[in-house]
Design a protein around this motif. Structure first.
Motif, PDB file in Angstrom:
ATOM      1  N   LEU A 102      89.845 -49.531 -33.963  1.00  0.00           N
ATOM      2  CA  LEU A 102      88.686 -50.404 -34.070  1.00  0.00           C
ATOM      3  C   LEU A 102      87.503 -49.864 -33.271  1.00  0.00           C
ATOM      4  O   LEU A 102      86.348 -49.970 -33.699  1.00  0.00           O
ATOM      5  CB  LEU A 102      89.040 -51.812 -33.577  1.00  0.00           C
ATOM      6  CG  LEU A 102      89.891 -52.657 -34.520  1.00  0.00           C
ATOM      7  CD1 LEU A 102      90.288 -53.972 -33.853  1.00  0.00           C
ATOM      8  CD2 LEU A 102      89.146 -52.931 -35.821  1.00  0.00           C
ATOM      9  N   HIS A 155      86.708 -46.749 -32.741  1.00  0.00           N
ATOM     10  CA  HIS A 155      86.060 -45.672 -33.487  1.00  0.00           C
ATOM     11  C   HIS A 155      85.398 -46.196 -34.755  1.00  0.00           C
ATOM     12  O   HIS A 155      84.352 -45.683 -35.174  1.00  0.00           O
ATOM     13  CB  HIS A 155      87.072 -44.580 -33.816  1.00  0.00           C
ATOM     14  CG  HIS A 155      87.457 -43.753 -32.631  1.00  0.00           C
ATOM     15  ND1 HIS A 155      86.658 -42.749 -32.121  1.00  0.00           N
ATOM     16  CD2 HIS A 155      88.558 -43.789 -31.830  1.00  0.00           C
ATOM     17  CE1 HIS A 155      87.240 -42.197 -31.070  1.00  0.00           C
ATOM     18  NE2 HIS A 155      88.394 -42.813 -30.871  1.00  0.00           N
ATOM     19  N   LEU A 156      85.998 -47.196 -35.386  1.00  0.00           N
ATOM     20  CA  LEU A 156      85.383 -47.780 -36.576  1.00  0.00           C
ATOM     21  C   LEU A 156      84.073 -48.479 -36.230  1.00  0.00           C
ATOM     22  O   LEU A 156      83.087 -48.366 -36.962  1.00  0.00           O
ATOM     23  CB  LEU A 156      86.352 -48.766 -37.237  1.00  0.00           C
ATOM     24  CG  LEU A 156      87.546 -48.146 -37.959  1.00  0.00           C
ATOM     25  CD1 LEU A 156      88.498 -49.230 -38.460  1.00  0.00           C
ATOM     26  CD2 LEU A 156      87.078 -47.274 -39.129  1.00  0.00           C
ATOM     27  N   TYR A 157      84.075 -49.204 -35.107  1.00  0.00           N
ATOM     28  CA  TYR A 157      82.840 -49.853 -34.667  1.00  0.00           C
ATOM     29  C   TYR A 157      81.776 -48.811 -34.318  1.00  0.00           C
ATOM     30  O   TYR A 157      80.592 -48.992 -34.612  1.00  0.00           O
ATOM     31  CB  TYR A 157      83.113 -50.738 -33.447  1.00  0.00           C
ATOM     32  CG  TYR A 157      83.903 -51.982 -33.751  1.00  0.00           C
ATOM     33  CD1 TYR A 157      83.778 -52.621 -34.980  1.00  0.00           C
ATOM     34  CD2 TYR A 157      84.785 -52.532 -32.815  1.00  0.00           C
ATOM     35  CE1 TYR A 157      84.508 -53.764 -35.271  1.00  0.00           C
ATOM     36  CE2 TYR A 157      85.519 -53.678 -33.091  1.00  0.00           C
ATOM     37  CZ  TYR A 157      85.375 -54.286 -34.324  1.00  0.00           C
ATOM     38  OH  TYR A 157      86.090 -55.406 -34.608  1.00  0.00           O
ATOM     39  N   MET A 208      81.520 -45.812 -35.580  1.00  0.00           N
ATOM     40  CA  MET A 208      81.046 -45.224 -36.825  1.00  0.00           C
ATOM     41  C   MET A 208      80.122 -46.182 -37.573  1.00  0.00           C
ATOM     42  O   MET A 208      79.096 -45.782 -38.118  1.00  0.00           O
ATOM     43  CB  MET A 208      82.246 -44.847 -37.706  1.00  0.00           C
ATOM     44  CG  MET A 208      81.865 -44.123 -38.998  1.00  0.00           C
ATOM     45  SD  MET A 208      83.329 -43.632 -39.943  1.00  0.00           S
ATOM     46  CE  MET A 208      84.035 -42.421 -38.817  1.00  0.00           C
ATOM     47  N   ARG A 209      80.489 -47.453 -37.564  1.00  0.00           N
ATOM     48  CA  ARG A 209      79.678 -48.439 -38.267  1.00  0.00           C
ATOM     49  C   ARG A 209      78.295 -48.576 -37.642  1.00  0.00           C
ATOM     50  O   ARG A 209      77.308 -48.826 -38.334  1.00  0.00           O
ATOM     51  CB  ARG A 209      80.380 -49.791 -38.245  1.00  0.00           C
ATOM     52  CG  ARG A 209      79.705 -50.854 -39.110  1.00  0.00           C
ATOM     53  CD  ARG A 209      80.426 -52.169 -39.025  1.00  0.00           C
ATOM     54  NE  ARG A 209      80.333 -52.762 -37.693  1.00  0.00           N
ATOM     55  CZ  ARG A 209      80.872 -53.926 -37.356  1.00  0.00           C
ATOM     56  NH1 ARG A 209      81.555 -54.620 -38.259  1.00  0.00           N
ATOM     57  NH2 ARG A 209      80.734 -54.401 -36.129  1.00  0.00           N
ATOM     58  N   ALA A 210      78.229 -48.373 -36.339  1.00  0.00           N
ATOM     59  CA  ALA A 210      76.952 -48.531 -35.633  1.00  0.00           C
ATOM     60  C   ALA A 210      76.102 -47.267 -35.677  1.00  0.00           C
ATOM     61  O   ALA A 210      74.972 -47.265 -35.190  1.00  0.00           O
ATOM     62  CB  ALA A 210      77.211 -48.923 -34.183  1.00  0.00           C
ATOM     63  N   SER A 211      76.625 -46.178 -36.230  1.00  0.00           N
ATOM     64  CA  SER A 211      75.894 -44.915 -36.248  1.00  0.00           C
ATOM     65  C   SER A 211      75.975 -44.308 -37.643  1.00  0.00           C
ATOM     66  O   SER A 211      76.973 -43.651 -37.990  1.00  0.00           O
ATOM     67  CB  SER A 211      76.477 -43.950 -35.197  1.00  0.00           C
ATOM     68  OG  SER A 211      75.809 -42.709 -35.232  1.00  0.00           O
ATOM     69  N   TRP A 212      74.941 -44.506 -38.447  1.00  0.00           N
ATOM     70  CA  TRP A 212      74.952 -43.978 -39.809  1.00  0.00           C
ATOM     71  C   TRP A 212      74.996 -42.450 -39.872  1.00  0.00           C
ATOM     72  O   TRP A 212      75.540 -41.904 -40.837  1.00  0.00           O
ATOM     73  CB  TRP A 212      73.747 -44.510 -40.589  1.00  0.00           C
ATOM     74  CG  TRP A 212      72.414 -44.130 -40.031  1.00  0.00           C
ATOM     75  CD1 TRP A 212      71.630 -44.859 -39.198  1.00  0.00           C
ATOM     76  CD2 TRP A 212      71.695 -42.909 -40.269  1.00  0.00           C
ATOM     77  NE1 TRP A 212      70.473 -44.190 -38.897  1.00  0.00           N
ATOM     78  CE2 TRP A 212      70.481 -42.992 -39.539  1.00  0.00           C
ATOM     79  CE3 TRP A 212      71.939 -41.768 -41.030  1.00  0.00           C
ATOM     80  CZ2 TRP A 212      69.539 -41.977 -39.552  1.00  0.00           C
ATOM     81  CZ3 TRP A 212      70.999 -40.746 -41.031  1.00  0.00           C
ATOM     82  CH2 TRP A 212      69.818 -40.854 -40.301  1.00  0.00           C
ATOM     83  N   ARG A 260      76.960 -40.496 -38.318  1.00  0.00           N
ATOM     84  CA  ARG A 260      78.361 -40.100 -38.328  1.00  0.00           C
ATOM     85  C   ARG A 260      78.972 -40.261 -39.719  1.00  0.00           C
ATOM     86  O   ARG A 260      79.780 -39.438 -40.157  1.00  0.00           O
ATOM     87  CB  ARG A 260      79.139 -40.924 -37.302  1.00  0.00           C
ATOM     88  CG  ARG A 260      78.854 -40.555 -35.846  1.00  0.00           C
ATOM     89  CD  ARG A 260      79.745 -41.339 -34.896  1.00  0.00           C
ATOM     90  NE  ARG A 260      79.636 -40.851 -33.536  1.00  0.00           N
ATOM     91  CZ  ARG A 260      78.797 -41.321 -32.631  1.00  0.00           C
ATOM     92  NH1 ARG A 260      77.959 -42.298 -32.968  1.00  0.00           N
ATOM     93  NH2 ARG A 260      78.758 -40.826 -31.412  1.00  0.00           N
ATOM     94  N   ILE A 261      78.606 -41.333 -40.414  1.00  0.00           N
ATOM     95  CA  ILE A 261      79.117 -41.540 -41.767  1.00  0.00           C
ATOM     96  C   ILE A 261      78.522 -40.493 -42.711  1.00  0.00           C
ATOM     97  O   ILE A 261      79.212 -39.912 -43.554  1.00  0.00           O
ATOM     98  CB  ILE A 261      78.766 -42.957 -42.261  1.00  0.00           C
ATOM     99  CG1 ILE A 261      79.402 -43.998 -41.335  1.00  0.00           C
ATOM    100  CG2 ILE A 261      79.239 -43.171 -43.696  1.00  0.00           C
ATOM    101  CD1 ILE A 261      79.022 -45.424 -41.666  1.00  0.00           C
TER     102      ILE A 261
END
Length: 285
Positions: free
Chosen positions: A33, A35-37, A39-43, A45-46
């Motif tokens: 969670l 790392h998912l958070y 990633m979700r907060a940093s476009w 990285r996606i």
């Protein structure tokens, strides 16, 4: 009595194992969670996950299409491709040298010290540009001698145009570096991967390994809006004995002047905003 104790012991052991198993799963879940958070907060990285495969297939797809329709190019491919790789590396190292010099100030949390010193932003940018040129020369010079030794291809045969190509690519690298640094000042170090990604975003339309004509019509318009395409077109014109094109050089130089002015404006604006809001002290590891 002993049977009851054994049953109770087995039950407690089972309960402990279940609790430990649940705790282990919860710890794994917590890390996932986190790392998912992140990633979700940093476009960026996606974006990075999808970026490299897409760029590779686009570049080499256009190059393959060009080779299939131009057998004469294959005969001279060695010298043209090695020269293209070396010039592309000038652009890449100029941009990366600028961005990394700036990032090193952030990683060491020294940017706040610079902000309160008498150093002016324009002086700071000048030092980053000089450092970028120094890094570029260190990286490129050995590669040019390797090309001569192993492939018998000398980029120095381009003569005076080589200096013009080099300077244009350096300026474009600085412009991209300035934009990346401006983005980092506004978004934070979550966008630091853009220092490696951004330069390759323009690679498919820079006509590095193939001419602009091989691109679809709508991409050709974008290519001619970048300073890089005229540089590589001019390089191929010389290597294919068509001579130096002053028109292509002036085209690239004019675009570079526009991009550099815009990039410097964006960086200085982002720097002043970050300084005013106290963001410079919050960036770093």
């Amino acid at each position: 009595m002993s049977d009851s104790l054994q049953i109770g012991t087995r039950s407690s052991d089972t309960a402990v194992r279940v609790i430990r198993k649940d705790s282990s799963l919860m710890r794994v879940q917590a890390v996932l969670l986190r790392h998912l958070y992140l990633m979700r907060a940093s476009w960026p990285r996606i974006f990075e996950l999808m970026y490299w495969p897409s760029i590779q297939i686009v570049i080499w797809g256009f190059f393959t299409q060009f080779l299939l329709t131009n057998s004469s190019y294959v005969a001279q491919a060695a010298g043209v491709l090695v020269s293209a790789v070396l010039l592309w590396d000038v652009l890449f190292r100029a941009q990366l040298g600028f961005s990394l010099s700036f990032l090193e100030e952030l990683w060491s949390r020294n940017i706040g010290n610079l902000a309160v010193s008498p150093l002016r932003p324009i002086e700071f940018l000048g030092s980053l540009m000089i450092m970028s040129a120094f890094r570029t020369l260190i990286g490129i010079l050995p590669a040019t001698f390797i090309a001569i030794l192993f492939y018998e291809v000398s980029i120095y045969e381009l003569g005076l145009p080589l200096v013009l190509f080099f300077s244009n690519l350096m300026i474009m690298g600085w412009s991209i570096g300035l934009m990346v640094c401006a983005l980092i000042l506004r978004v934070g170090l979550g966008a630091e991967s853009m220092a490696w990604l951004t330069i390759f975003l323009i690679a498919p339309v820079s006509a590095i390994y193939y001419p602009v004509d091989i691109l679809p019509g709508w991409l050709q318009s974008i290519a001619w809006c970048l300073p890089t395409a005229p540089v590589f077109e001019g390089m191929r014109a010389i290597l294919f004995h068509q001579g130096f094109s002053l028109e292509l050089y002036l085209h690239s130089l004019g675009l570079n002047a526009i991009y550099l002015a815009i990039a410097m404006g964006l960086f200085i604006w982002s720097y002043h905003v970050a300084r005013k809001r106290g963001l410079l002290l919050q960036i770093g590891e």
